[in-house]
Design an enzyme around this catalytic site. Structure first.
Site, PDB file in Angstrom:
ATOM      1  N   ASP A  38       0.827  -1.209   0.000  1.00 53.22           N
ATOM      2  CA  ASP A  38       0.000   0.000   0.000  1.00 53.22           C
ATOM      3  C   ASP A  38       0.863   1.262   0.000  1.00 53.22           C
ATOM      4  O   ASP A  38       1.127   1.828  -1.065  1.00 53.22           O
ATOM      5  CB  ASP A  38      -0.952  -0.053   1.198  1.00 53.22           C
ATOM      6  N   ALA A  39       1.317   1.710   1.173  1.00 47.60           N
ATOM      7  CA  ALA A  39       1.964   3.023   1.231  1.00 47.60           C
ATOM      8  C   ALA A  39       3.098   3.030   2.246  1.00 47.60           C
ATOM      9  O   ALA A  39       2.986   2.413   3.303  1.00 47.60           O
ATOM     10  CB  ALA A  39       0.940   4.081   1.609  1.00 47.60           C
ATOM     11  N   LYS A  47      -3.271  13.144  14.646  1.00 52.28           N
ATOM     12  CA  LYS A  47      -2.685  14.239  15.429  1.00 52.28           C
ATOM     13  C   LYS A  47      -2.785  15.565  14.680  1.00 52.28           C
ATOM     14  O   LYS A  47      -2.937  16.629  15.285  1.00 52.28           O
ATOM     15  CB  LYS A  47      -1.238  13.923  15.795  1.00 52.28           C
ATOM     16  N   TYR A  66      -8.987   4.607  23.005  1.00 48.27           N
ATOM     17  CA  TYR A  66      -8.239   5.831  22.707  1.00 48.27           C
ATOM     18  C   TYR A  66      -8.574   6.404  21.337  1.00 48.27           C
ATOM     19  O   TYR A  66      -8.679   7.620  21.178  1.00 48.27           O
ATOM     20  CB  TYR A  66      -6.732   5.634  22.933  1.00 48.27           C
ATOM     21  N   GLU A 115     -20.600   2.733  24.530  1.00 46.33           N
ATOM     22  CA  GLU A 115     -19.463   1.914  24.969  1.00 46.33           C
ATOM     23  C   GLU A 115     -20.015   0.771  25.812  1.00 46.33           C
ATOM     24  O   GLU A 115     -20.862   0.992  26.681  1.00 46.33           O
ATOM     25  CB  GLU A 115     -18.507   2.812  25.767  1.00 46.33           C
ATOM     26  N   GLY A 124     -11.314  -1.234  18.487  1.00 44.07           N
ATOM     27  CA  GLY A 124     -10.021  -1.905  18.616  1.00 44.07           C
ATOM     28  C   GLY A 124      -9.492  -2.357  17.273  1.00 44.07           C
ATOM     29  O   GLY A 124     -10.139  -2.170  16.236  1.00 44.07           O
ATOM     30  N   ASP A 137       2.454  -4.229  15.448  1.00 46.99           N
ATOM     31  CA  ASP A 137       1.092  -4.625  15.838  1.00 46.99           C
ATOM     32  C   ASP A 137       0.844  -6.119  15.643  1.00 46.99           C
ATOM     33  O   ASP A 137       0.131  -6.734  16.430  1.00 46.99           O
ATOM     34  CB  ASP A 137       0.058  -3.841  15.023  1.00 46.99           C
ATOM     35  N   ALA A 142       3.066   2.727  17.697  1.00 49.97           N
ATOM     36  CA  ALA A 142       4.077   2.921  16.659  1.00 49.97           C
ATOM     37  C   ALA A 142       5.502   2.832  17.205  1.00 49.97           C
ATOM     38  O   ALA A 142       6.380   2.210  16.591  1.00 49.97           O
ATOM     39  CB  ALA A 142       3.854   4.272  15.991  1.00 49.97           C
ATOM     40  N   HIS A 145      12.614  26.977  34.229  1.00 45.43           N
ATOM     41  CA  HIS A 145      11.405  27.633  34.741  1.00 45.43           C
ATOM     42  C   HIS A 145      10.976  28.737  33.790  1.00 45.43           C
ATOM     43  O   HIS A 145      11.822  29.451  33.276  1.00 45.43           O
ATOM     44  CB  HIS A 145      11.671  28.219  36.135  1.00 45.43           C
TER      45      HIS A 145
HETATM   46  C1  LIG Z   1      -6.496   6.448  14.198  1.00 45.40           C
HETATM   47  C2  LIG Z   1      -5.233   5.866  14.771  1.00 45.40           C
HETATM   48  C3  LIG Z   1      -4.443   6.641  15.584  1.00 45.40           C
HETATM   49  C4  LIG Z   1      -3.270   6.129  16.112  1.00 45.40           C
HETATM   50  N1  LIG Z   1      -2.520   6.931  16.912  1.00 45.40           N
HETATM   51  C5  LIG Z   1      -1.373   6.456  17.434  1.00 45.40           C
HETATM   52  C6  LIG Z   1      -0.547   7.286  18.223  1.00 45.40           C
HETATM   53  O1  LIG Z   1      -0.853   8.466  18.461  1.00 45.40           O
HETATM   54  N2  LIG Z   1       0.592   6.772  18.719  1.00 45.40           N
HETATM   55  C7  LIG Z   1       0.961   5.481  18.481  1.00 45.40           C
HETATM   56  O2  LIG Z   1       2.015   5.051  18.959  1.00 45.40           O
HETATM   57  N3  LIG Z   1       0.199   4.665  17.737  1.00 45.40           N
HETATM   58  C8  LIG Z   1      -0.955   5.121  17.198  1.00 45.40           C
HETATM   59  N4  LIG Z   1      -1.713   4.310  16.404  1.00 45.40           N
HETATM   60  C9  LIG Z   1      -1.269   2.915  16.206  1.00 45.40           C
HETATM   61  C10 LIG Z   1      -0.154   2.839  15.152  1.00 45.40           C
HETATM   62  O3  LIG Z   1      -0.629   3.350  13.933  1.00 45.40           O
HETATM   63  C11 LIG Z   1       0.300   1.404  14.988  1.00 45.40           C
HETATM   64  O4  LIG Z   1       0.675   0.884  16.248  1.00 45.40           O
HETATM   65  C12 LIG Z   1       1.497   1.311  14.058  1.00 45.40           C
HETATM   66  O5  LIG Z   1       1.189   1.822  12.772  1.00 45.40           O
HETATM   67  C13 LIG Z   1       1.966  -0.140  13.921  1.00 45.40           C
HETATM   68  O6  LIG Z   1       3.042  -0.191  13.052  1.00 45.40           O
HETATM   69  P1  LIG Z   1       3.360  -1.504  12.210  1.00 45.40           P
HETATM   70  O7  LIG Z   1       4.628  -1.208  11.494  1.00 45.40           O
HETATM   71  O8  LIG Z   1       3.293  -2.682  13.091  1.00 45.40           O
HETATM   72  O9  LIG Z   1       2.148  -1.670  11.190  1.00 45.40           O
HETATM   73  P2  LIG Z   1       1.428  -0.691  10.163  1.00 45.40           P
HETATM   74  O10 LIG Z   1       1.747   0.724  10.410  1.00 45.40           O
HETATM   75  O11 LIG Z   1       0.005  -1.099  10.178  1.00 45.40           O
HETATM   76  O12 LIG Z   1       2.069  -1.075   8.766  1.00 45.40           O
HETATM   77  C14 LIG Z   1       1.900  -2.336   8.208  1.00 45.40           C
HETATM   78  C15 LIG Z   1       2.179  -2.264   6.717  1.00 45.40           C
HETATM   79  O13 LIG Z   1       2.221  -3.602   6.219  1.00 45.40           O
HETATM   80  C16 LIG Z   1       1.664  -3.618   4.916  1.00 45.40           C
HETATM   81  N5  LIG Z   1       1.262  -5.009   4.634  1.00 45.40           N
HETATM   82  C17 LIG Z   1       0.379  -5.790   5.311  1.00 45.40           C
HETATM   83  N6  LIG Z   1       0.344  -7.034   4.788  1.00 45.40           N
HETATM   84  C18 LIG Z   1       1.214  -7.041   3.765  1.00 45.40           C
HETATM   85  C19 LIG Z   1       1.639  -8.038   2.841  1.00 45.40           C
HETATM   86  N7  LIG Z   1       1.173  -9.285   2.892  1.00 45.40           N
HETATM   87  N8  LIG Z   1       2.540  -7.700   1.902  1.00 45.40           N
HETATM   88  C20 LIG Z   1       3.038  -6.432   1.831  1.00 45.40           C
HETATM   89  N9  LIG Z   1       2.693  -5.456   2.684  1.00 45.40           N
HETATM   90  C21 LIG Z   1       1.798  -5.758   3.641  1.00 45.40           C
HETATM   91  C22 LIG Z   1       0.504  -2.633   5.007  1.00 45.40           C
HETATM   92  O14 LIG Z   1       0.172  -2.142   3.715  1.00 45.40           O
HETATM   93  C23 LIG Z   1       1.095  -1.549   5.921  1.00 45.40           C
HETATM   94  O15 LIG Z   1       1.672  -0.503   5.164  1.00 45.40           O
HETATM   95  C24 LIG Z   1      -2.875   4.796  15.822  1.00 45.40           C
HETATM   96  C25 LIG Z   1      -3.670   4.008  14.989  1.00 45.40           C
HETATM   97  C26 LIG Z   1      -4.822   4.529  14.462  1.00 45.40           C
HETATM   98  C27 LIG Z   1      -5.659   3.672  13.555  1.00 45.40           C
END
Ligand SMILES: Cc1cc2nc3c(=O)[nH]c(=O)nc-3n(C[C@H](O)[C@H](O)[C@H](O)COP(=O)(O)OP(=O)(O)OC[C@H]3O[C@@H](n4cnc5c(N)ncnc54)[C@H](O)[C@@H]3O)c2cc1C
Length: 474
Positions: free
Chosen positions: A41-42, A56, A189, A209, A277, A318, A326, A450
């Protein structure tokens, strides 16, 4: 270009370019490993495109409008108007700058980038299907793989996101025209952050909720100021109710909820945001083909070096379990890359902070007082209320407190809970204290600028040692 059925090789294949995957790929390449990063994807994953950053950005933008419109006490009289399309354009600019930066950083570090969906063939081969008609696929043989495929929002049965009035957090973040009223299912959250954004846009927000309060997992006195502010913003809460069905009306939808005794309630809304969730993305990857075990919820279990049950395959972020944050993903990515490079890296889950960007913010790290007791410590606790902070008062944001938890004998800092202005920034000092094995005395004797909010952390440490100057000792 049509990509044929070619096979290439790489030392490290990273699947997923979110904060877990792209950070792992950069660190692996920095360690001299031939590294390939694939994403379907991205660049930047959920975090940069649909999560942390866009949320944010909208929180900050709606805060500017809300604060400007509510500052008559400071002698500021304004009636801000929000142009959502312009706000979206600005938010997209922020996202584009960051995702473009990730791509550039990967390239500059020598990471090979591939667009496509990865599926395991066995424990040393993955197949990458390129998107689009006739784009074909390719095979990659790897010595090590790092799974960083992230998570997706959980769907409530009957409330599938493909129906227009039913929103995921991603739909909500892309809003072009705010609805007049919004029903939010879930007060975790993400539900609370987005409820606040929409309330500050002037939308009538109702939250249902199933539990009996907001932000499960946080102590009552920590979540209370957030609930109080949400009430002031006009957000209506209905606890102990589960959304069971919805029906389209001419103007929007009517959602039915049920409590545990089967009593039904109905709510009219134009849109429904479901934020109950997130669940791991591991299904499309076919990890079983590589022998990687996945639990019944889709999570891949790892040891403290981010290694799965298969020796050369790692999982981070995740998909590897809670906390789904993140910075935890990035830390695990670094550990996985360093372990593959032969470094003695490991995770220390004790000091992973968490923040909720509500109004006011919440941030925590390490143990609460109750957790410290449970772990066998005799905790020593200090607090400092922001109403006693000169800086907090001078910003007009003095709700909340800093609490610091330490062990009694030597005063080692074990944890901290902060609710109040800039809590997400202030928690970094407490995380550093835990990570370094600092004591209350170390924190208290560090000279803090301060007037700053950070002085509240120092004052809380002084308070725990009965040395507080600006509050009465406990
Ligand atoms: C609305 C929202 C707000 C958030 N706010 C916060 C915050 O303030 N602070 C914080 O710490 N966390 C926040 N999070 C959580 C945070 O976004 C995730 O914890 C974080 O993105 C996890 O990172 P990751 O690298 O594990 O996975 P992701 O960021 O989900 O990235 C996974 C990537 O894997 C790719 N992928 C999946 N399967 C395949 C495949 N088979 N082949 C190729 N590519 C694939 C996907 O396209 C994606 O780009 C928020 C989440 C949401 C939804």
């Amino acid at each position: 270009m049509v990509v044929g059925d070619v096979t290439t090789g790489t030392e490290v294949l990273v699947i997923g370019a979110g904060p877990g995957g792209y950070v792992a790929a950069i660190r692996a390449a920095q360690n001299g490993l031939d590294t390939t990063l694939v994403d379907r994807d991205a660049y930047g994953g959920t975090c940069l495109n649909y999560g942390c950053i866009p949320s944010k950005a909208l929180i900050s933008a709606t805060d500017v409008a809300h604060d400007a419109g509510n500052a008559t006490e400071m002698g500021v009289h304004a009636d801000p108007v929000i142009h959502t399309d312009e706000m979206q354009e600005w938010k997209e600019g922020v996202v584009d700058q960051l995702t473009g930066g990730v791509e550039k950083l990967c390239k500059a570090n020598g990471v090979n980038l591939i667009e496509g969906e990865a599926t395991f063939v066995d424990d040393s081969t993955a197949r990458i299907a390129h998107g689009g008609d006739g784009q074909g696929s390719e095979s990659i043989e790897f010595e090590h793989a790092i799974i960083a495929t992230g998570s997706r929002p959980i769907q409530v049965p009957g409330f599938e996101f493909e129906h227009d009035p039913i929103w995921s957090s991603r739909d909500a973040l892309d809003v072009e025209e705010p609805p007049e009223d919004l029903l939010v299912v879930g007060a975790g959250y993400i539900g609370m952050e987005l409820s606040t954004v929409f309330a500050k846009m002037g939308v009538d927000v109702t939250v249902v909720e199933m539990l009996d309060g907001i932000l499960p997992g946080y102590e009552d006195d920590v979540s209370r100021p957030v609930k109080k502010r949400a009430d002031e913003l006009g957000i209506e809460f209905n606890f102990g109710e589960v959304a069971s069905e919805w029906e389209e009306t001419g103007e929007g939808v009517v959602v039915t909820t049920e409590d545990e005794d089967g009593n039904e309630s109905t709510y009219d809304a134009q849109k429904v945001l479901v934020a109950v969730g997130r669940q791991p993305v591991s299904d499309s990857l076919d990890p079983e083909a590589a022998g990687v075990e996945v639990d019944e919820n889709g999570f891949i279990h790892t040891d403290d070096q981010a290694r799965t049950n298969v020796d050369n395959i790692f999982a981070v972020g995740d998909v590897a379990g809670e906390p789904m944050l993140a910075h935890k993903a990035s830390k695990e990515g670094i550990v996985a890359a360093e372990v593959i490079a032969g470094e003695p890296a490991a995770l220390d889950q004790q000091a992973i902070p968490a923040a909720v960007f509500t109004d006011p913010e919440i941030a925590t790290v390490g143990m609460t007082e109750a957790e410290a007791e449970e772990a066998g410590f005799t905790p020593k606790v200090g607090e400092f209320p922001f109403r006693a902070s000169g800086r907090a008062l001078s910003t007009g944001e003095s709700e909340g407190f800093v609490r610091i938890v330490a062990e009694e004998e030597a005063g080692f800092v074990l944890g901290a809970q902060i609710v109040g202005p800039e809590a997400s920034e202030l928690i970094a000092e407490c995380a550093l204290a835990i990570e370094m094995g600092a004591t209350l005395e170390d924190v208290a004797s560090t000279v803090h600028t301060h007037p700053t909010l950070a002085e509240a952390v120092m004052e809380a440490a002084e308070n725990a040692d009965d040395q507080a100057i600006h509050t009465l000792n406990r």
